[in-house]
Design an enzyme around this catalytic site. Structure first.
Site, PDB file in Angstrom:
ATOM      1  N   GLY A   1       0.638  -1.175   0.033  1.00  0.00           N
ATOM      2  CA  GLY A   1       0.027  -0.060   0.046  1.00  0.00           C
ATOM      3  C   GLY A   1       0.851   1.189  -0.026  1.00  0.00           C
ATOM      4  O   GLY A   1       0.245   2.599  -0.058  1.00  0.00           O
TER       5      GLY A   1
ATOM      6  N   GLU B   1       4.244  -6.588   1.647  1.00  0.00           N
ATOM      7  CA  GLU B   1       4.049  -6.958   0.525  1.00  0.00           C
ATOM      8  C   GLU B   1       3.808  -5.518  -0.409  1.00  0.00           C
ATOM      9  O   GLU B   1       2.721  -5.688  -1.110  1.00  0.00           O
ATOM     10  CB  GLU B   1       2.623  -7.664   0.581  1.00  0.00           C
ATOM     11  CG  GLU B   1       2.549  -9.144   0.624  1.00  0.00           C
ATOM     12  CD  GLU B   1       1.010  -9.580   1.023  1.00  0.00           C
ATOM     13  OE1 GLU B   1       0.893 -10.615   1.074  1.00  0.00           O
ATOM     14  OE2 GLU B   1       0.043  -8.669   1.043  1.00  0.00           O
ATOM     15  N   PRO B   2       4.819  -5.068  -0.709  1.00  0.00           N
ATOM     16  CA  PRO B   2       4.687  -3.958  -1.652  1.00  0.00           C
ATOM     17  C   PRO B   2       4.477  -4.359  -3.134  1.00  0.00           C
ATOM     18  O   PRO B   2       5.184  -5.000  -3.334  1.00  0.00           O
ATOM     19  CB  PRO B   2       5.904  -3.238  -1.342  1.00  0.00           C
ATOM     20  CG  PRO B   2       6.831  -4.052  -0.836  1.00  0.00           C
ATOM     21  CD  PRO B   2       6.399  -5.241  -0.347  1.00  0.00           C
ATOM     22  N   GLY B   3       3.762  -3.622  -3.724  1.00  0.00           N
ATOM     23  CA  GLY B   3       3.636  -3.961  -5.244  1.00  0.00           C
ATOM     24  C   GLY B   3       4.010  -2.709  -5.847  1.00  0.00           C
ATOM     25  O   GLY B   3       5.026  -2.318  -6.285  1.00  0.00           O
TER      26      GLY B   3
ATOM     27  N   ARG C   1      -6.166   3.091 -15.636  1.00  0.00           N
ATOM     28  CA  ARG C   1      -6.322   3.384 -14.432  1.00  0.00           C
ATOM     29  C   ARG C   1      -6.942   5.109 -14.270  1.00  0.00           C
ATOM     30  O   ARG C   1      -7.736   5.297 -13.255  1.00  0.00           O
ATOM     31  CB  ARG C   1      -4.941   3.683 -13.707  1.00  0.00           C
ATOM     32  CG  ARG C   1      -4.286   2.378 -13.583  1.00  0.00           C
ATOM     33  CD  ARG C   1      -2.831   2.361 -12.604  1.00  0.00           C
ATOM     34  NE  ARG C   1      -3.279   2.653 -11.279  1.00  0.00           N
ATOM     35  CZ  ARG C   1      -3.096   3.719 -10.788  1.00  0.00           C
ATOM     36  NH1 ARG C   1      -2.510   4.902 -11.589  1.00  0.00           N
ATOM     37  NH2 ARG C   1      -3.520   4.073  -9.524  1.00  0.00           N
TER      38      ARG C   1
ATOM     39  N   CYS D   1     -12.749   3.646 -28.826  1.00  0.00           N
ATOM     40  CA  CYS D   1     -14.098   4.061 -28.922  1.00  0.00           C
ATOM     41  C   CYS D   1     -14.924   4.205 -27.503  1.00  0.00           C
ATOM     42  O   CYS D   1     -15.806   3.273 -27.272  1.00  0.00           O
ATOM     43  CB  CYS D   1     -15.334   3.406 -29.794  1.00  0.00           C
ATOM     44  SG  CYS D   1     -14.193   3.434 -31.486  1.00  0.00           S
ATOM     45  N   GLU D   2     -14.430   4.996 -26.806  1.00  0.00           N
ATOM     46  CA  GLU D   2     -15.036   5.103 -25.411  1.00  0.00           C
ATOM     47  C   GLU D   2     -14.807   6.530 -24.818  1.00  0.00           C
ATOM     48  O   GLU D   2     -13.327   7.001 -24.825  1.00  0.00           O
ATOM     49  CB  GLU D   2     -14.072   4.232 -24.693  1.00  0.00           C
ATOM     50  CG  GLU D   2     -14.218   3.910 -22.851  1.00  0.00           C
ATOM     51  CD  GLU D   2     -15.520   2.931 -23.124  1.00  0.00           C
ATOM     52  OE1 GLU D   2     -15.636   1.958 -23.674  1.00  0.00           O
ATOM     53  OE2 GLU D   2     -16.468   3.278 -22.065  1.00  0.00           O
TER      54      GLU D   2
HETATM   55  N1  LLP Z   1      -1.315  -7.466  -0.726  1.00  0.00           N
HETATM   56  C1  LLP Z   1      -2.462  -7.691  -1.238  1.00  0.00           C
HETATM   57  C2  LLP Z   1      -3.199  -8.468  -0.439  1.00  0.00           C
HETATM   58  C3  LLP Z   1      -3.125  -6.691  -1.896  1.00  0.00           C
HETATM   59  O1  LLP Z   1      -4.232  -6.989  -2.360  1.00  0.00           O
HETATM   60  C4  LLP Z   1      -2.419  -5.617  -2.736  1.00  0.00           C
HETATM   61  C5  LLP Z   1      -2.948  -4.776  -3.677  1.00  0.00           C
HETATM   62  C6  LLP Z   1      -1.049  -5.688  -2.560  1.00  0.00           C
HETATM   63  C7  LLP Z   1      -0.541  -6.333  -1.307  1.00  0.00           C
HETATM   64  C8  LLP Z   1      -0.229  -4.591  -3.207  1.00  0.00           C
HETATM   65  O2  LLP Z   1      -0.417  -3.211  -2.852  1.00  0.00           O
HETATM   66  P1  LLP Z   1       0.374  -2.084  -3.195  1.00  0.00           P
HETATM   67  O3  LLP Z   1       1.659  -2.010  -2.430  1.00  0.00           O
HETATM   68  O4  LLP Z   1       0.716  -2.322  -4.924  1.00  0.00           O
HETATM   69  O5  LLP Z   1      -0.344  -0.778  -3.068  1.00  0.00           O
HETATM   70  N2  LLP Z   1      -5.373  -1.616  -9.647  1.00  0.00           N
HETATM   71  C9  LLP Z   1      -5.127  -0.606  -8.537  1.00  0.00           C
HETATM   72  C10 LLP Z   1      -4.477  -1.312  -7.258  1.00  0.00           C
HETATM   73  C11 LLP Z   1      -4.811  -2.422  -6.817  1.00  0.00           C
HETATM   74  C12 LLP Z   1      -4.339  -3.102  -5.491  1.00  0.00           C
HETATM   75  C13 LLP Z   1      -4.895  -4.100  -4.993  1.00  0.00           C
HETATM   76  N3  LLP Z   1      -4.147  -4.926  -4.008  1.00  0.00           N
HETATM   77  C14 LLP Z   1      -4.607   0.606  -8.998  1.00  0.00           C
HETATM   78  O6  LLP Z   1      -4.021   0.447 -10.221  1.00  0.00           O
HETATM   79  O7  LLP Z   1      -4.399   1.458  -8.345  1.00  0.00           O
END
Ligand code: LLP
Length: 429
Positions: free
Chosen positions: A244, A286-288, A326, A357-358
């Site tokens: 997050g 768990e960073p994404g 997004r 087309c949106e």
């Molecule tokens: N762990 C879990 C269980 C999650 O559901 C998520 C993201 C993460 C980790 C990683 O979160 P982050 O560090 O990336 O914030 N598609 C959306 C974001 C959806 C996130 C869903 N879960 C966007 O483009 O903003």
């Protein structure tokens, strides 16, 4: 040089001239800096793994997943969070040690659960009592052990777009923070021969600049663990605090270093668990987005420019919603530049539209660009490394862009551009 530099009016990213990458590979094009991703991995180590004992980091692969990304994560010694059989498959094919895989999802299918048990993934994060019962049956049938965490909804609100907020009570994710339900789940797990209950997981939301949601979630979880210990004499070994952590998309964004979140989370864990006389658990993150978001740039070529006097000017590009949904989905905001015109004043306000087309196919509303912007210019949209390639579609049968990775000033293709032939490759006649 890592990141953006301007040399003689030209924008470079990671030492590579963006205008030239567009010429060499065509547009639209996802450009991803391996150097930035590796820098983020290094920050994970200094701010978390090497600073606090008994910790582990899992990259949330939903943000950006390719075989090349798996290789980076593996080399850097991190684990991977996956949320589907498909992500699990790519992680395994990419060489991630199954023991370092955390398997999430609010509705894992029976096939996916069996796949995870067959591969011996390190942890399955069980999302509901219903799923636990299914997993119990599967493990008994397969006679294979599995380690699990329970995902709980920590009952907190966070300051982000509601579509990416997950920690509130009314959420499809996780077991609600209602003690009877969680105790029932633990009881079932403890009485299952092949299920090892290891601990608790929560994820509060995404793109956060403020650590209060994580702190409150840790507090609520510590209260829960305390009550569980008192009534069931069970303690947890592991606590996964999710991801997050926010990144910079536009000038007004004020992202914090990872340590701002980590130090506050760890302080709260030590304080609360000590206060309640609980064992300090092994802590996972768990960073994404934070790992890859600022590492990506999307390059487009500008086509039609339409001026509606006294209303707005639409500048259309050769991609849009299919490569970046997004803005349409979350009203996300991006910054962008014309890489060959960096020395010019940005004194014209335009709207960057996609080619679908949106009518919601807009990438940036009200972007300041050079007055001389014209058909054929390249446009570089910044911070597109997370949730762009991974959320891409073929809407309007638009082929997906290639992904080019940059390392030490050198570029290489890590995902080839889709062709028209690819668009019918799965059709059966
Ligand atoms: N762990 C879990 C269980 C999650 O559901 C998520 C993201 C993460 C980790 C990683 O979160 P982050 O560090 O990336 O914030 N598609 C959306 C974001 C959806 C996130 C869903 N879960 C966007 O483009 O903003």
């Amino acid at each position: 040089m890592i990141g953006n530099q301007v040399v003689e009016g030209q924008l470079y990213f990671d030492g590579c001239k963006l205008e030239e990458l567009a010429k060499k590979y065509g547009t639209p094009l996802y450009v991803v800096s391996e150097d930035i991703i590796r820098d983020k991995c290094a920050e994970v180590k200094t701010s978390f793994l090497n600073k606090y004992p008994n910790t582990m980091a899992f990259y949330a692969s939903k943000a950006f997943l390719t075989i090349s990304m798996c290789k980076i994560i593996k080399e850097e010694g991190l684990g991977m969070d996956v949320v589907s059989g498909g992500e699990l498959y790519v992680a395994i094919k990419g060489g991630i040690n199954p023991d370092n895989i955390m398997f999430h999802g609010n509705n894992k299918t029976i096939e996916e659960l069996k796949m995870a048990v067959t591969y011996n993934v390190g942890r399955i994060v069980v999302d509901s009592v219903d799923e636990l019962l299914v997993l119990k049956e599967i493990t008994e049938e397969m006679k294979k052990e599995i380690n699990i965490l329970f995902r709980i909804t920590p009952n907190i609100k966070c300051n982000t777009h509601t579509y990416i907020s997950t920690g509130q009570k009314d959420s499809k994710f996780g077991i609600p923070l209602i003690e009877e339900i969680i105790k029932e789940a633990i009881n079932i797990a403890m009485n299952s021969k092949y299920i090892n209950f290891k601990g608790i997981h929560f994820h509060v939301g995404s793109q956060l600049f403020d650590n209060s949601s994580h702190i409150n979630a840790v507090k609520n979880t510590a209260d829960l663990i305390k009550n569980i210990k008192e009534s069931m004499d069970i303690e947890i070994e592991e606590l996964n605090v999710g991801g997050g952590f926010g990144i910079k998309y536009i000038e007004e964004d004020d992202p914090k270093p990872l340590s701002y979140f980590i130090d506050a989370i760890m302080k709260t864990i030590y304080e609360k668990f000590n206060e309640y006389n609980l064992k300090i658990p092994r802590v996972f993150i768990e960073p994404g987005r934070w790992m890859v978001g600022e590492a990506g740039v999307t390059l487009y070529t500008i086509g039609t420019i339409k001026e509606i006097p006294e209303v707005r000017t639409y500048v259309s590009v050769d991609g849009g919603l299919p490569d970046n949904p997004r803005t349409a989905l979350y009203t996300a905001k991006y910054s962008a530049y014309v890489p060959s015109k960096m020395n010019e004043e940005r004194d014209k306000v335009v709207t960057i539209a996609g080619k679908c087309c949106e009518s919601r196919d807009i990438i940036i509303w009200d972007l300041k660009v050079p007055y001389s912007i014209e058909r054929g210019d390249i446009l570089a949209v910044m911070s597109t490394g997370a949730y762009n390639y991974s959320m891409a579609s073929n809407y309007n049968k638009i082929a997906k862009p290639a992904v080019v990775m940059l390392r030490n000033g050198k570029d290489r293709v890590v995902v080839r551009r889709e062709t028209y032939k690819d668009l019918i490759a799965l059709d059966v006649v």
